[in-house]
Design an enzyme around this catalytic site. Sequence first.
Site, PDB file in Angstrom:
ATOM      1  N   THR A  59      -9.770 -17.362 -51.251  1.00  0.00           N
ATOM      2  CA  THR A  59     -10.497 -17.800 -52.354  1.00  0.00           C
ATOM      3  C   THR A  59     -10.554 -19.254 -52.395  1.00  0.00           C
ATOM      4  O   THR A  59     -11.805 -19.900 -52.555  1.00  0.00           O
ATOM      5  CB  THR A  59      -9.530 -17.559 -53.671  1.00  0.00           C
ATOM      6  OG1 THR A  59      -9.683 -16.437 -53.897  1.00  0.00           O
ATOM      7  CG2 THR A  59      -9.975 -18.358 -54.627  1.00  0.00           C
ATOM      8  N   SER A  83      -8.119 -11.791 -48.274  1.00  0.00           N
ATOM      9  CA  SER A  83      -6.939 -11.190 -47.448  1.00  0.00           C
ATOM     10  C   SER A  83      -6.640  -9.833 -47.661  1.00  0.00           C
ATOM     11  O   SER A  83      -5.867  -9.190 -47.107  1.00  0.00           O
ATOM     12  CB  SER A  83      -5.754 -12.370 -47.822  1.00  0.00           C
ATOM     13  OG  SER A  83      -5.360 -12.011 -49.211  1.00  0.00           O
ATOM     14  N   THR A 116      -4.646 -15.059 -51.350  1.00  0.00           N
ATOM     15  CA  THR A 116      -3.383 -15.052 -52.037  1.00  0.00           C
ATOM     16  C   THR A 116      -2.795 -13.716 -51.995  1.00  0.00           C
ATOM     17  O   THR A 116      -1.634 -13.377 -52.077  1.00  0.00           O
ATOM     18  CB  THR A 116      -3.164 -15.817 -53.326  1.00  0.00           C
ATOM     19  OG1 THR A 116      -4.431 -15.058 -53.930  1.00  0.00           O
ATOM     20  CG2 THR A 116      -3.642 -17.330 -53.158  1.00  0.00           C
ATOM     21  N   ASP A 117      -3.975 -12.814 -52.007  1.00  0.00           N
ATOM     22  CA  ASP A 117      -3.433 -11.105 -52.230  1.00  0.00           C
ATOM     23  C   ASP A 117      -2.161 -10.737 -51.201  1.00  0.00           C
ATOM     24  O   ASP A 117      -1.235 -10.175 -51.569  1.00  0.00           O
ATOM     25  CB  ASP A 117      -4.668 -10.419 -52.212  1.00  0.00           C
ATOM     26  CG  ASP A 117      -5.455 -10.562 -53.417  1.00  0.00           C
ATOM     27  OD1 ASP A 117      -5.291 -11.563 -54.142  1.00  0.00           O
ATOM     28  OD2 ASP A 117      -6.466  -9.468 -53.679  1.00  0.00           O
TER      29      ASP A 117
HETATM   30  N1  ASP Z   1      -7.400 -13.707 -54.699  1.00  0.00           N
HETATM   31  C1  ASP Z   1      -7.424 -13.618 -53.261  1.00  0.00           C
HETATM   32  C2  ASP Z   1      -7.463 -15.319 -52.617  1.00  0.00           C
HETATM   33  O1  ASP Z   1      -6.675 -16.087 -53.385  1.00  0.00           O
HETATM   34  C3  ASP Z   1      -8.368 -13.041 -52.451  1.00  0.00           C
HETATM   35  C4  ASP Z   1      -7.688 -13.042 -51.129  1.00  0.00           C
HETATM   36  O2  ASP Z   1      -6.647 -12.701 -51.035  1.00  0.00           O
HETATM   37  O3  ASP Z   1      -8.430 -13.412 -50.321  1.00  0.00           O
HETATM   38  O4  ASP Z   1      -7.937 -15.731 -51.692  1.00  0.00           O
END
Ligand code: ASP
Length: 340
Positions: free
Chosen positions: A17, A59, A92-93
């Site tokens: 993100t 991710s 973050t995932d």
């Molecule tokens: N929500 C996620 C992020 O923070 C999507 C991911 O993991 O890429 O990037």
Amino acid sequence: MGSITSDHVVLLATGGTIASRADSVTGSTLAADSGASVLESAGAGAGAVEVVDLMQKGSYLLTFQDMLAICAAIERALAAPSTRGVVVTHGTDTMEETAYLADLLHDDPRPVVFTGAQRAADHDDPDGPTNLRAAITVAMSPEARDRGALIVFDGDILSIPGTRKSETSTVKAFSNPDLGSVGTVTEDGSVRLSPAPRRSAPLDFPHTESNTGEPARVDIVAAYPGADATLFRAALAAGARGIVLEATGLGNANAALCEAVRSAVLDGVVVVTSTRVHAGPVRGVYGAGGGKTLEGVGAIPSGLLRPSQARMLLQTLLSLELTPQVIAQHVRQRTGPAPV
Ligand code: ASP
């Protein structure tokens, strides 16, 4: 990689993100920005930083091989004596997985700091730039040495084992429900850290290319009211060499799952019991298909590790081609009462 020869931070950009914006055709949010533009968003004063674009992925799309590639890039960055620390920008995932793998393999006093964002780069008030400045500050900080990998997010500094994404959308995305944060970093660059804990010895780097190129299959199977062993057996039929049971409560299942675990363990499959509960250790207490029965048939409790990180541990150990007995010793050593 560029050629900064004075002390600097290496920024490994992987997407997420923090590098994402809305696609003008589909409206969906996609990783699109280069590492240089992610760094530029953090503004002046970020210090001397060398940027390496590794991948541009959400991710949730990363594979174990991608995560190993990130860890190999960390090793390469640390091969230069002028590297003071490494920052990885990451979705973050699954940051808790890649950061845990990096922590398991990290054999160097210099900090490796993961960060990202909950709000995309084209949001009115993105959190990525602040998180990145904070991560660079921590990566440059002498206090952050000898701690393995860290996650820096929304002002918190978190050690990796037991840390997980605990909020889907608010900016405080990560927490370690059992151990809390190990420190804080402020906008003005002050870093406070609790004393560094004792760390387990690093694991060898798994070179999965040496066999079929595919990592050992490790699945997560959930126990829930009325669950039978159908999905557990399907995982075995698909070739799983390790299974993490996402059990209830302290780590309980039922008689049908225990029977399936017993026969899998006898066949050399490594089974680790974790839990769907937010906090607290996994412990074998209950019988009749509960955690004590599971331990009795050879399942290994995951301590404070949740399924995401228990699975990474198992996949790494299986990729090192260790025997189930040696794997069990490693899991027990890393999931004992503390540290996890
Ligand atoms: N929500 C996620 C992020 O923070 C999507 C991911 O993991 O890429 O990037």
